[in-house]
Design a protein around this motif. Structure first.
Motif, PDB file in Angstrom:
ATOM      1  N   GLU A 363       0.831  -1.185   0.000  1.00 35.60           N
ATOM      2  CA  GLU A 363       0.000   0.000   0.000  1.00 35.60           C
ATOM      3  C   GLU A 363       0.876   1.250   0.000  1.00 35.60           C
ATOM      4  OE1 GLU A 363      -4.119   1.373   2.210  1.00 35.60           O
ATOM      5  OE2 GLU A 363      -2.581   0.332   3.358  1.00 35.60           O
ATOM      6  N   GLY A 364       0.365   2.318  -0.618  1.00 33.00           N
ATOM      7  CA  GLY A 364       1.091   3.579  -0.659  1.00 33.00           C
ATOM      8  C   GLY A 364       1.826   3.766  -1.962  1.00 33.00           C
ATOM      9  N   ARG A 365       1.602   4.893  -2.640  1.00 30.47           N
ATOM     10  CA  ARG A 365       2.249   5.245  -3.904  1.00 30.47           C
ATOM     11  C   ARG A 365       2.020   4.155  -4.956  1.00 30.47           C
ATOM     12  NH1 ARG A 365       8.207   7.544  -3.244  1.00 30.47           N
ATOM     13  NH2 ARG A 365       7.643   8.237  -5.342  1.00 30.47           N
ATOM     14  N   THR A 366       0.834   3.582  -4.940  1.00 34.73           N
ATOM     15  CA  THR A 366       0.528   2.538  -5.913  1.00 34.73           C
ATOM     16  C   THR A 366       0.499   3.087  -7.326  1.00 34.73           C
ATOM     17  OG1 THR A 366      -0.790   1.432  -4.215  1.00 34.73           O
ATOM     18  CG2 THR A 366      -1.138   0.738  -6.486  1.00 34.73           C
ATOM     19  N   ARG A 367       0.047   4.332  -7.475  1.00 32.65           N
ATOM     20  CA  ARG A 367      -0.050   4.917  -8.807  1.00 32.65           C
ATOM     21  C   ARG A 367       1.326   5.028  -9.465  1.00 32.65           C
ATOM     22  NH1 ARG A 367      -3.275  10.476  -9.563  1.00 32.65           N
ATOM     23  NH2 ARG A 367      -4.870   9.087  -8.726  1.00 32.65           N
ATOM     24  N   CYS A 368       2.324   5.447  -8.713  1.00 34.43           N
ATOM     25  CA  CYS A 368       3.674   5.574  -9.278  1.00 34.43           C
ATOM     26  C   CYS A 368       4.234   4.213  -9.667  1.00 34.43           C
ATOM     27  CB  CYS A 368       4.593   6.277  -8.280  1.00 34.43           C
ATOM     28  SG  CYS A 368       4.113   7.969  -7.881  1.00 34.43           S
ATOM     29  N   ARG A 369       4.058   3.233  -8.800  1.00 37.23           N
ATOM     30  CA  ARG A 369       4.583   1.899  -9.112  1.00 37.23           C
ATOM     31  C   ARG A 369       3.863   1.291 -10.307  1.00 37.23           C
ATOM     32  NH1 ARG A 369       4.406   1.289  -3.366  1.00 37.23           N
ATOM     33  NH2 ARG A 369       2.531   0.005  -3.573  1.00 37.23           N
ATOM     34  N   MET A 370       2.540   1.451 -10.366  1.00 38.16           N
ATOM     35  CA  MET A 370       1.785   0.897 -11.485  1.00 38.16           C
ATOM     36  C   MET A 370       2.157   1.594 -12.788  1.00 38.16           C
ATOM     37  SD  MET A 370      -2.315   0.370 -11.884  1.00 38.16           S
ATOM     38  CE  MET A 370      -2.634   2.119 -11.812  1.00 38.16           C
ATOM     39  N   LEU A 371       2.378   2.913 -12.741  1.00 38.77           N
ATOM     40  CA  LEU A 371       2.778   3.640 -13.940  1.00 38.77           C
ATOM     41  C   LEU A 371       4.157   3.181 -14.412  1.00 38.77           C
ATOM     42  CD1 LEU A 371       2.215   5.886 -16.002  1.00 38.77           C
ATOM     43  CD2 LEU A 371       3.235   7.510 -14.376  1.00 38.77           C
ATOM     44  N   THR A 372       5.063   2.969 -13.472  1.00 40.15           N
ATOM     45  CA  THR A 372       6.401   2.478 -13.836  1.00 40.15           C
ATOM     46  C   THR A 372       6.321   1.106 -14.488  1.00 40.15           C
ATOM     47  OG1 THR A 372       7.367   3.714 -11.991  1.00 40.15           O
ATOM     48  CG2 THR A 372       8.680   1.921 -12.925  1.00 40.15           C
ATOM     49  N   TYR A 373       5.533   0.214 -13.892  1.00 39.82           N
ATOM     50  CA  TYR A 373       5.411  -1.125 -14.478  1.00 39.82           C
ATOM     51  C   TYR A 373       4.734  -1.075 -15.842  1.00 39.82           C
ATOM     52  CZ  TYR A 373       3.989  -5.932 -15.241  1.00 39.82           C
ATOM     53  OH  TYR A 373       3.794  -7.168 -15.796  1.00 39.82           O
ATOM     54  N   SER A 374       3.681  -0.281 -15.986  1.00 42.54           N
ATOM     55  CA  SER A 374       2.953  -0.211 -17.261  1.00 42.54           C
ATOM     56  C   SER A 374       3.848   0.325 -18.375  1.00 42.54           C
ATOM     57  CB  SER A 374       1.707   0.662 -17.111  1.00 42.54           C
ATOM     58  OG  SER A 374       0.831   0.137 -16.134  1.00 42.54           O
ATOM     59  N   LEU A 375       4.638   1.335 -18.086  1.00 47.65           N
ATOM     60  CA  LEU A 375       5.554   1.864 -19.097  1.00 47.65           C
ATOM     61  C   LEU A 375       6.621   0.842 -19.455  1.00 47.65           C
ATOM     62  CD1 LEU A 375       5.999   5.558 -17.886  1.00 47.65           C
ATOM     63  CD2 LEU A 375       4.628   4.709 -19.813  1.00 47.65           C
ATOM     64  N   THR A 376       7.122   0.125 -18.444  1.00 46.90           N
ATOM     65  CA  THR A 376       8.120  -0.922 -18.719  1.00 46.90           C
ATOM     66  C   THR A 376       7.529  -2.019 -19.595  1.00 46.90           C
ATOM     67  OG1 THR A 376       9.182  -0.476 -16.582  1.00 46.90           O
ATOM     68  CG2 THR A 376       9.688  -2.566 -17.649  1.00 46.90           C
ATOM     69  N   ALA A 377       6.308  -2.463 -19.272  1.00 54.77           N
ATOM     70  CA  ALA A 377       5.664  -3.503 -20.078  1.00 54.77           C
ATOM     71  C   ALA A 377       5.393  -3.009 -21.493  1.00 54.77           C
ATOM     72  CB  ALA A 377       4.371  -3.947 -19.412  1.00 54.77           C
ATOM     73  N   LEU A 378       5.005  -1.755 -21.624  1.00 57.81           N
ATOM     74  CA  LEU A 378       4.753  -1.200 -22.965  1.00 57.81           C
ATOM     75  C   LEU A 378       6.026  -1.167 -23.801  1.00 57.81           C
ATOM     76  CD1 LEU A 378       2.911   0.205 -25.016  1.00 57.81           C
ATOM     77  CD2 LEU A 378       3.430   2.379 -23.860  1.00 57.81           C
ATOM     78  N   VAL A 379       7.118  -0.720 -23.204  1.00 58.39           N
ATOM     79  CA  VAL A 379       8.391  -0.678 -23.937  1.00 58.39           C
ATOM     80  C   VAL A 379       8.833  -2.077 -24.323  1.00 58.39           C
ATOM     81  CG1 VAL A 379      10.843  -0.102 -23.725  1.00 58.39           C
ATOM     82  CG2 VAL A 379       9.104   1.503 -22.909  1.00 58.39           C
ATOM     83  N   GLU A 380       8.688  -3.029 -23.426  1.00 60.83           N
ATOM     84  CA  GLU A 380       9.088  -4.401 -23.728  1.00 60.83           C
ATOM     85  C   GLU A 380       8.214  -4.997 -24.835  1.00 60.83           C
ATOM     86  OE1 GLU A 380      10.801  -5.771 -19.337  1.00 60.83           O
ATOM     87  OE2 GLU A 380       8.801  -6.394 -20.005  1.00 60.83           O
ATOM     88  N   ASN A 381       6.906  -4.758 -24.784  1.00 65.40           N
ATOM     89  CA  ASN A 381       6.027  -5.276 -25.844  1.00 65.40           C
ATOM     90  C   ASN A 381       6.392  -4.689 -27.201  1.00 65.40           C
ATOM     91  OD1 ASN A 381       4.704  -6.693 -23.862  1.00 65.40           O
ATOM     92  ND2 ASN A 381       2.924  -5.341 -23.783  1.00 65.40           N
TER      93      ASN A 381
END
Length: 565
Positions: A363-381
């Motif tokens: 819990e806490g700063r979930t938005r930042c972590r989710m945004l980081t993961y989503s951008l990483t997954a997008l770049v990898e895809n």
């Protein structure tokens, strides 16, 4: 040891509409084990989960048999390995849980004796569960334990029944049907909780929640160990061969649905188990399924495209991504399990989940972590799909390649769209709109954890709502400050004021552990000893007990907790 107090914390499920003057979209709900019940929608959801489980397993086995009949032995072996190995792992873990839950332990008898001794006294008694019941309630518990029936008190008939139960569970787990049995048991307990009244209702409902938590964890583990690699394998075979067999499409679709279903189901059961979080509606669950369905589908297709050309490099990429994600999770210092080594194994398993989709673990700063993961997954895809497009084989036409690239891009875009729909419209905590929501959410959480109208520590589970909000409403309705107009009491001797009788709330199970923060499970869901002790206490209690964790919020409570026996 226990801290003495008479209030109860206010959680999002026990607050009234007066506690949300600025959030009209938030609706109050009652305590989890006190008011929430088993609905027909819950029954349909369990039946749907059974259908997803059977379709996933049956389609994989059917496809493996078809590969064998076509003499495609490599495809047959890989398909069968990804079915058998994860299933065996899950069956071993499930049987280990059953063996501990069904065995007789000394702390269970001690806990039952403590509840029997306490229930014969006052209603507002305090009972302690120290690390899963290793400590009883003092000499009273020890003296009463001898009066309880032991393992052999039922005689020969009880012994035969226990042997039959062990044999039945052994056969069920050997046949790889532990998940089916747990689903059926959860369905039975839920229906029984709906048909019965108190105290039988909460007796069945508590056990249904525990069973739902177990099956959610087992199925989530099985999905990412079996369905995820199976999905990538079948997509790779279809891309390499250039043709799609009906069974291949059925197996891939069932695996993808199983992954999306279990991620959403896990989040719903987790929220339902905690009274400090609002429950997730089935509309939100369906949108979550669509979110993960499209994002995992795009991810798996990008993996399959790259693996169809570079098998070795694909393995290196997956291992490297898993190591980075696992290190990221460990660095975040999660608090899920009861021991350090179990926590490390849990982080490694979440690393496997992070190979395919986002999964909140802290819990806490979930938005930042989710945004980081989503951008990483997008770049990898994008990188994996672009490499396949440049180095694809001669059998793939330009039109076919463009279609594959468009499918990956559109699927990920649709998944992102449903993710925004979930967070902006259907999130249980209310719509997410701008950074002001974060501040408002933290303020609401602070008011829920530290309430001025409550003297109990905040870590209370299943506590009934208080009635002090009526005073609050009266002050608001007057529209005047209490210090402006005051009425002086008449002079002379005062009439004696009758003190109200102390209100009894029933027994309280006090756990000598701090409560874990969401999105972790409460300790009585994870620790089998603690759960077993609580179930014994709950069965012997004349009224529904409340669970209270150790409070570290104020120095006074900590001091009183450490010094009061």
């Amino acid at each position: 040891m226990a801290a003495k107090s008479d209030g109860a914390a206010v959680s999002p499920r026990t607050q009234t509409s007066a506690d949300y003057p600025s959030r009209p979209d938030r609706r109050p709900t009652q305590s989890l084990h006190a008011e929430q019940g088993y609905s027909p929608a819950d029954c349909c959801w369990t039946l749907g989960a059974l259908l997803v489980f059977f379709s996933d397993g049956a389609s994989d086995l059917w496809l493996a048999a078809d590969y064998y009949l076509r003499t495609e032995y490599w495809c047959f072996a890989l398909t069968l390995v990804f079915v058998i190995v994860p299933s065996v792992v899950v069956q071993v873990l499930s049987f280990r849980w059953f063996a501990y839950d069904f065995s007789d332990t000394p702390e269970s008898g001690t806990a039952a004796a403590a509840m029997v001794a306490a229930s014969s006294g006052a209603d507002g008694s305090d009972l302690n569960a120290k690390d899963g019941g290793e400590r009883g309630a003092g000499p009273t518990a020890a003296d009463g334990a001898g009066m309880l029936p032991g393992p052999a008190a039922g005689g020969r008939a009880r012994g035969c029944c226990r042997v039959l139960v062990w044999l039945f569970q052994a056969v069920v787990h050997i046949l790889q049907l532990a998940q089916v049995w747990r689903y059926v048991r959860a369905l039975y307990l839920g229906v029984q909780s709906r048909w019965h009244r108190e105290p039988e209702r909460r007796h069945y409902y508590w056990r249904m929640m525990f069973e739902s938590a177990d099956i959610s964890i087992l199925r989530l583990l099985e999905s990412f160990l079996k369905s995820a690699p199976q999905l990538v394998l079948q997509l790779s075979i279809m891309i390499v061969t250039g043709k799609v067999l009906p069974l291949q499409g059925l197996s891939a679709s069932a695996s993808l649905m199983s992954l999306a279903w279990m991620v959403a189901s896990y989040q719903k059961v987790l929220r339902d188990s905690r009274d400090d979080k609002l429950p997730m509606s089935y509309k939100a669950v369906l949108v979550q399924i669509l979110w993960h369905l499209f994002t995992i589908g795009a991810r798996a297709l990008a993996f399959a495209l790259f693996a169809s050309v570079f098998q070795l490099y694909f393995g290196i990429f997956v291992v490297a991504h898993w190591c980075v994600m696992t290190f990221w999770i460990i660095q975040g210092e999660t608090d899920f399990c009861m021991s350090k080594w179990e926590e490390i194994i849990y982080n490694m398993m979440v690393g496997v989940v992070y190979v395919f989709c986002w999964f909140s673990v802290k819990e806490g700063r979930t938005r930042c972590r989710m945004l980081t993961y989503s951008l990483t997954a997008l770049v990898e895809n994008v990188a994996l799909t672009a490499i396949w497009y440049l180095y694809r084989g001669p059998h793939s036409s330009d039109f076919y390649a463009v279609v594959m690239v468009c499918v990956v891009a559109s699927s990920y875009a649709l998944g992102t769209f449903f993710m925004f729909v979930y967070y902006c419209l259907l999130h249980p905590d209310g719509p997410v709109s701008g950074w002001g929501y974060v501040v408002e959410k933290q303020a609401a959480a602070g008011e829920a954890l530290v309430s001025p109208t409550s003297s109990l520590p905040p870590d209370v589970v299943s506590s009934p709502p208080r009635t002090l909000q009526r005073t609050k409403d009266r002050e608001q309705g007057s529209g005047l400050d209490g210090d402006v107009f005051q009425v002086r009491p008449p002079r002379g001797p005062r009439a004696p004021v009758r003190q109200p009788a102390p209100r009894t709330e029933g027994p309280v199970i006090r756990i000598d552990l701090p409560r874990k923060s969401y999105p972790a499970w409460d300790a009585h869901y994870i620790d089998r000893r603690l759960r077993k002790t609580i179930l014994v206490l709950e069965s012997a209690a004349p009224v529904a007990p409340r669970i209270q964790y150790r409070c570290l919020g104020t120095p006074k409570e900590v001091m009183e907790y450490e010094t009061t026996v």
